[in-house]
Enzyme design. Structure first.
Site, PDB file in Angstrom:
ATOM      1  N   HIS A  69       0.816  -1.230   0.000  1.00 35.04           N
ATOM      2  CA  HIS A  69       0.000   0.000   0.000  1.00 35.04           C
ATOM      3  C   HIS A  69       0.845   1.274   0.000  1.00 35.04           C
ATOM      4  O   HIS A  69       0.305   2.362   0.238  1.00 35.04           O
ATOM      5  CB  HIS A  69      -0.941  -0.001   1.207  1.00 35.04           C
ATOM      6  CG  HIS A  69      -2.028  -1.026   1.106  1.00 35.04           C
ATOM      7  ND1 HIS A  69      -3.061  -0.929   0.186  1.00 35.04           N
ATOM      8  CD2 HIS A  69      -2.234  -2.184   1.781  1.00 35.04           C
ATOM      9  CE1 HIS A  69      -3.860  -1.978   0.318  1.00 35.04           C
ATOM     10  NE2 HIS A  69      -3.378  -2.755   1.266  1.00 35.04           N
ATOM     11  N   HIS A  85       2.051  -7.690   7.040  1.00 35.35           N
ATOM     12  CA  HIS A  85       1.090  -7.719   5.936  1.00 35.35           C
ATOM     13  C   HIS A  85      -0.180  -8.508   6.196  1.00 35.35           C
ATOM     14  O   HIS A  85      -1.235  -8.135   5.708  1.00 35.35           O
ATOM     15  CB  HIS A  85       1.723  -8.210   4.619  1.00 35.35           C
ATOM     16  CG  HIS A  85       0.749  -8.344   3.477  1.00 35.35           C
ATOM     17  ND1 HIS A  85       0.203  -7.246   2.843  1.00 35.35           N
ATOM     18  CD2 HIS A  85       0.207  -9.428   2.855  1.00 35.35           C
ATOM     19  CE1 HIS A  85      -0.622  -7.663   1.883  1.00 35.35           C
ATOM     20  NE2 HIS A  85      -0.645  -8.974   1.873  1.00 35.35           N
ATOM     21  N   HIS A 128      -1.809  -8.906   8.980  1.00 35.96           N
ATOM     22  CA  HIS A 128      -2.617  -8.201   9.989  1.00 35.96           C
ATOM     23  C   HIS A 128      -3.136  -9.097  11.108  1.00 35.96           C
ATOM     24  O   HIS A 128      -4.086  -8.740  11.798  1.00 35.96           O
ATOM     25  CB  HIS A 128      -3.776  -7.426   9.326  1.00 35.96           C
ATOM     26  CG  HIS A 128      -3.333  -6.257   8.528  1.00 35.96           C
ATOM     27  ND1 HIS A 128      -4.175  -5.234   8.120  1.00 35.96           N
ATOM     28  CD2 HIS A 128      -2.113  -5.912   8.057  1.00 35.96           C
ATOM     29  CE1 HIS A 128      -3.495  -4.331   7.440  1.00 35.96           C
ATOM     30  NE2 HIS A 128      -2.245  -4.721   7.377  1.00 35.96           N
TER      31      HIS A 128
END
Ligand SMILES: [Fe+2]
Ligand SMILES: [Fe+2]
Length: 273
Positions: free
Chosen positions: A68, A178, A180
């Site tokens: 992101h 990544h 989460h």
């Protein structure tokens, strides 16, 4: 030296817990270096210059990114004047910013931080292993840096574990980001590198990977997007990895999980009191 790595902070909820608690943690735990993954800091998508500055003001020494990285287009520009912001290492040549950076710690130590990104179930990129090897050849632990931090940003646990063993003995810590969700496999690898497959996000866990639950559920159930993904605003859990390194070797001597606030069971490194 004492290093805290904080996982992907998601939106306002993730930012708030870091801004509120990090200064106290730095004081209480006598932290020398704090790295934060900031790829989801702006509403879940990317990072702005104002947020970057807020995190530094709260005591972060380095901020890493991931897939992101460029969701907020301004990051493509301000990263050039943000020496503590580190984007994925194996992006194509010519990408703005840097994928590895030498950052001065609070105690004056030289810390090399890099952000290789995985290729399994992710966009095709250059080889992250070759990229890490190049950086470590150019700047080795002890001769070139007092500590080396790798944020391996990847979907596949296998790829992150492979990176851990690839770098074992050559870096202080390899932290997966990544997915989460934190994994419980933090440990020191045989040659002295601290490792965890995924450190988890710093965000509201009453969510689907930090996003309000409704839209992800709708997409799974109906395969038709109804709206946007929006960062969940409930109280965040600060998820991190606490690592103490040996000053003579730069390798890890202790490693512990950190989970503070929000919905997850609390964890704090006993060795820091
Ligand atoms: Fe993330
Ligand atoms: Fe990511």
């Amino acid at each position: 030296m004492r290093i805290l790595f904080i996982g992907d902070l998601v939106g306002r909820s993730g930012r708030s817990v870091v801004l509120e608690r990090l200064p106290g943690l730095i004081a209480d735990w006598k932290l020398d270096f704090v790295a934060v993954n900031g790829e989801n800091a702006a509403g879940g998508f990317g990072i702005t210059e104002a947020i970057y500055q807020d995190l530094l003001d709260a005591g972060a020494d380095a901020i890493t990114l991931g897939n992101h990285a460029w969701d907020q287009r301004e990051a493509l520009v301000f990263i050039e004047r943000a020496p503590r912001l580190i984007r994925p290492l194996n992006f194509p040549p010519g990408t703005p910013g840097r994928g590895a950076a030498m950052v001065e710690a609070k105690n004056g130590a030289r810390v090399l931080v890099m952000n290789p990104m995985g290729r399994i179930f992710m966009d095709p990129l250059d080889d992250p292993f070759a990229a890490v090897d190049r950086e470590l050849t150019a700047c080795a632990l002890r001769s070139g840096a007092d500590a080396i931090v790798i944020d391996v940003h990847a979907e596949a646990t296998s790829e992150k574990q492979a990176m851990g063993y690839f770098a074992d003995g050559r870096v202080s810590l390899v932290v997966g980001t990544h997915t989460h969700a934190p994994t419980a496999d933090h440990r020191i690898l045989p040659r002295g590198t601290a490792f965890v497959s995924d450190v988890g996000m710093t965000g509201d866990y009453e969510s689907v990977i930090g996003m309000n639950r409704e839209e992800p559920l709708t997409r799974f159930l109906r395969k038709i997007p109804q709206g946007k993904f929006e960062a969940s605003m409930g109280p965040a859990t600060l998820c991190g990895l606490a690592v103490e390194t040996d000053d003579t070797t730069g390798l890890a001597s202790r490693v512990g999980a950190v989970r503070l606030g929000g919905r997850l069971e609390e964890a704090r490194p006993a060795f820091w009191g």
